[in-house]
Design a protein around this motif. Structure first.
Motif, mmCIF file in Angstrom:
data_model
loop_
_atom_site.group_PDB
_atom_site.id
_atom_site.type_symbol
_atom_site.label_atom_id
_atom_site.label_comp_id
_atom_site.label_asym_id
_atom_site.label_seq_id
_atom_site.Cartn_x
_atom_site.Cartn_y
_atom_site.Cartn_z
ATOM 1 N N PHE A 199 -3.408 0.503 11.544
ATOM 2 C CA PHE A 199 -2.219 -0.023 10.880
ATOM 3 C C PHE A 199 -1.180 -0.483 11.904
ATOM 4 O O PHE A 199 -0.517 -1.505 11.717
ATOM 5 C CB PHE A 199 -1.615 1.031 9.950
ATOM 6 N N LEU A 200 -1.042 0.257 13.010
ATOM 7 C CA LEU A 200 -0.065 -0.114 14.035
ATOM 8 C C LEU A 200 -0.457 -1.407 14.737
ATOM 9 O O LEU A 200 0.410 -2.229 15.067
ATOM 10 C CB LEU A 200 0.095 1.020 15.047
ATOM 11 N N ARG A 201 -1.744 -1.614 14.976
ATOM 12 C CA ARG A 201 -2.184 -2.881 15.588
ATOM 13 C C ARG A 201 -1.888 -4.053 14.658
ATOM 14 O O ARG A 201 -1.453 -5.114 15.108
ATOM 15 C CB ARG A 201 -3.668 -2.820 15.922
ATOM 16 N N ALA A 202 -2.110 -3.872 13.372
ATOM 17 C CA ALA A 202 -1.820 -4.940 12.409
ATOM 18 C C ALA A 202 -0.317 -5.198 12.315
ATOM 19 O O ALA A 202 0.113 -6.337 12.129
ATOM 20 C CB ALA A 202 -2.387 -4.593 11.040
ATOM 21 N N ARG A 235 -4.137 -9.671 11.414
ATOM 22 C CA ARG A 235 -4.458 -9.640 12.841
ATOM 23 C C ARG A 235 -5.914 -10.037 13.030
ATOM 24 O O ARG A 235 -6.807 -9.553 12.334
ATOM 25 C CB ARG A 235 -4.240 -8.222 13.359
ATOM 26 N N ASP A 236 -6.154 -10.934 13.973
ATOM 27 C CA ASP A 236 -7.515 -11.348 14.303
ATOM 28 C C ASP A 236 -8.088 -10.350 15.311
ATOM 29 O O ASP A 236 -7.593 -10.225 16.419
ATOM 30 C CB ASP A 236 -7.510 -12.752 14.891
ATOM 31 N N ARG A 237 -9.132 -9.631 14.900
ATOM 32 C CA ARG A 237 -9.782 -8.686 15.807
ATOM 33 C C ARG A 237 -10.671 -9.408 16.797
ATOM 34 O O ARG A 237 -10.972 -8.899 17.855
ATOM 35 C CB ARG A 237 -10.633 -7.676 15.014
ATOM 36 N N GLY A 238 -11.165 -10.572 16.417
ATOM 37 C CA GLY A 238 -11.987 -11.360 17.321
ATOM 38 C C GLY A 238 -13.449 -10.978 17.341
ATOM 39 O O GLY A 238 -14.201 -11.491 18.163
ATOM 40 N N ASP A 239 -13.884 -10.097 16.439
ATOM 41 C CA ASP A 239 -15.289 -9.706 16.470
ATOM 42 C C ASP A 239 -16.132 -10.396 15.399
ATOM 43 O O ASP A 239 -17.347 -10.303 15.428
ATOM 44 C CB ASP A 239 -15.430 -8.185 16.347
#
Length: 124
Positions: free
Chosen positions: A26-29, A45-49
């Motif tokens: 949640f904090l990363r988002a 948020r784009d994790r990129g995976d």
């Protein structure tokens, strides 16, 4: 006598939805992009995976008592279940945050339209 197989349901989208459950997710988002709509706030948020869509839901105590918060989160979960497989992107984290006096009272069709609009603004 054999039972009939269950009726096939039409495929809504090809994206799998997974729930976000830990605080660091949640904090990363929260540090990523934010789109505000009248019914809720969407963080993405784009994790990129390129893996499944991760989705989380939250409502602060400002939304109301436990009954009001749970009702708002139930509505957000259903909107996400209906719209994210078709309009979300693989490899993204989404957090839907309920708003006081809006999320629980807003017309459900309007909430769905709000999520579609927020996703189009989040993904230019």
């Amino acid at each position: 006598m054999t039972a009939d197989p269950p009726a096939a349901t039409p495929a809504r989208g090809l994206l799998a939805l997974e729930r976000m459950r830990t605080r660091p997710e949640f904090l990363r988002a929260a540090r990523a992009r934010t789109v505000r709509t009248p019914g809720f706030v969407l963080q993405g948020r784009d994790r990129g995976d390129g893996d499944a869509v991760h989705v989380g839901f939250t409502c602060s105590k400002k939304v109301g008592n436990a009954v009001a918060r749970n009702r708002a989160k139930r509505r957000l979960r259903e909107v996400a279940r209906l719209e994210l497989p078709d309009h979300g992107r693989a490899g993204w984290d989404y957090v839907l945050i309920g708003r006081r006096d809006e999320t629980a009272a807003r017309d459900f069709a309007t909430l769905r339209a709000d999520l579609i609009e927020a996703l189009t603004r989040l993904h230019p």
